[in-house]
Design a protein around this motif. Structure first.
Motif, PDB file in Angstrom:
ATOM      1  N   ALA A  16       0.005  38.280  -9.366  1.00 30.11           N
ATOM      2  CA  ALA A  16      -0.558  37.268  -8.458  1.00 30.11           C
ATOM      3  C   ALA A  16      -0.497  35.862  -9.058  1.00 30.11           C
ATOM      4  O   ALA A  16      -1.528  35.280  -9.389  1.00 30.11           O
ATOM      5  CB  ALA A  16      -2.000  37.661  -8.133  1.00 30.11           C
ATOM      6  N   ARG A 202      -3.583  41.880 -15.937  1.00 32.06           N
ATOM      7  CA  ARG A 202      -3.382  40.429 -15.958  1.00 32.06           C
ATOM      8  C   ARG A 202      -3.791  39.885 -17.324  1.00 32.06           C
ATOM      9  O   ARG A 202      -4.232  40.639 -18.197  1.00 32.06           O
ATOM     10  CB  ARG A 202      -4.201  39.774 -14.835  1.00 32.06           C
ATOM     11  CG  ARG A 202      -5.678  40.025 -14.976  1.00 32.06           C
ATOM     12  CD  ARG A 202      -6.465  39.543 -13.753  1.00 32.06           C
ATOM     13  NE  ARG A 202      -7.880  39.835 -13.916  1.00 32.06           N
ATOM     14  CZ  ARG A 202      -8.782  39.727 -12.973  1.00 32.06           C
ATOM     15  NH1 ARG A 202      -8.431  39.334 -11.761  1.00 32.06           N
ATOM     16  NH2 ARG A 202     -10.047  40.000 -13.207  1.00 32.06           N
ATOM     17  N   LEU A 206      -8.597  35.816 -17.834  1.00 27.74           N
ATOM     18  CA  LEU A 206      -9.384  36.113 -16.631  1.00 27.74           C
ATOM     19  C   LEU A 206     -10.461  37.169 -16.875  1.00 27.74           C
ATOM     20  O   LEU A 206     -11.164  37.588 -15.947  1.00 27.74           O
ATOM     21  CB  LEU A 206      -8.451  36.539 -15.489  1.00 27.74           C
ATOM     22  CG  LEU A 206      -7.567  35.378 -15.019  1.00 27.74           C
ATOM     23  CD1 LEU A 206      -6.418  35.870 -14.157  1.00 27.74           C
ATOM     24  CD2 LEU A 206      -8.390  34.342 -14.267  1.00 27.74           C
TER      25      LEU A 206
END
Ligand code: GLU
Length: 314
Positions: A16, A202, A206
């Protein structure tokens, strides 16, 4: 080229990227790790363009993502989702949270937050000034989510348990900004749920967002995906390699060496001979040899970059 044949698999992964700059080595690492995790389980790998912040967008970046990923053989399943087309859905979710009294309007400016001077795990922590103010939904207000004074633990496959008290560590966080753009935290949770994502791989930058996302999933009654955060690569000054620190963009025509480097930076120790082989050979090796247990539980790792664009662990 490398798409899955098992369409009914229960594993759904995704990549993403935000089009705030071109893809770089850190982005490639996240793409490769999420792709391999999905493919070795016969799962799906989705692509979502997180174009929520037009003022920070880099012209042409989003379209270049599709070309760059295809050049590497990183083929996604289905159509990419563009977050800019999802406002109506985010609006519906915000309406539910407002109706339940879980979200509220906020008129605090950046200056006011600075005056409060509260620091949390991820920048400024909100003091809760507007929490009980009962403001009207008029004009350009932001919307925040009321968070509990309770410990939240999220398990990560590489990093272990992440523990936060959302109120003490973050404060009520923004769902929709005063400039009326949607906040990443709301959009990512809604989109992952709506596209059936089961596993999120990811960068560890994050990691601190994850308890906020888990809390949103809980209150919205959404499925809770599994998390895996890979260490991000940082320069000598300890700055994360990112679009903001002007990380060099991935170069066209050097896919094999860059994919080799991404696998090396993911602790997979690709054999030297594959550095000058074909992309197909390297993918074949990666699909057979990928082992997530080789990745250390670190948030970031320092690397150097030489004039020939070769990254090395320091
Ligand atoms: N859009 C984020 C980025 O480019 C990634 C979001 C996510 O994977 O949850 O850093």
């Amino acid at each position: 080229m490398y798409s899955s044949s098992v369409s009914e698999s229960r594993y759904v992964g995704r990549f993403a990227p935000s089009p705030t700059g071109l893809l770089h080595m850190g982005s490639l690492m996240a793409a490769v790790a999420s792709f391999l995790e999905a493919r070795i389980r016969g799962g799906q790998w989705l692509l979502r363009i997180e174009d929520l912040d037009p003022p920070r967008e880099f012209a042409g970046a989003a379209n270049s993502f599709l070309q760059t990923l295809s050049r590497f053989g990183l083929c996604w399943d289905g159509e990419p989702v563009w977050q800019s087309s999802r406002s109506q859905r985010y609006e519906e979710v915000l309406a539910i949270l407002l109706e339940q009294g879980l979200a509220y309007p906020c008129r605090c400016t950046r200056k006011m937050l600075q005056q409060d001077g509260l620091i949390g795990v991820d920048g400024m922590r909100y003091s809760g000034r507007c929490r009980a103010a009962g403001l009207l939904h008029e004009g350009r207000v932001a919307y925040r989510l009321r968070v509990p004074d309770a410990v939240c633990v999220v398990h990560d496959r590489v990093q272990g348990n992440i523990t936060q008290n959302l109120q003490a560590d973050v404060g009520d966080f923004v769902l929709k900004r005063a400039d009326q753009y949607w906040a990443y935290q709301l959009a990512v949770v809604v989109d992952d749920a709506d596209t059936g994502v089961t596993h999120i791989v990811r960068g560890a930058d994050l990691l601190d967002s994850t308890p906020r996302q888990r809390y949103l999933q809980q209150i919205l009654g959404l499925p809770q995906p599994e998390y895996l955060h890979i260490p991000v690569i940082a320069n000598e000054r300890g700055e994360k390699l990112s679009k903001q620190t002007l990380a060099p963009a991935l170069r066209s025509g050097a896919e094999v060496t860059q994919l080799w480097q991404a696998l090396y930076l993911l602790w997979q120790s690709p054999p030297e001979r594959l550095r000058s082989g074909s992309l197909e050979q390297l993918w074949e090796w990666a699909l057979q040899s990928w082992d997530v247990r080789k990745i250390p539980a670190k948030r970031s790792v320092a690397v150097t970059l030489d004039e020939e664009f070769q990254y090395k662990f320091q």
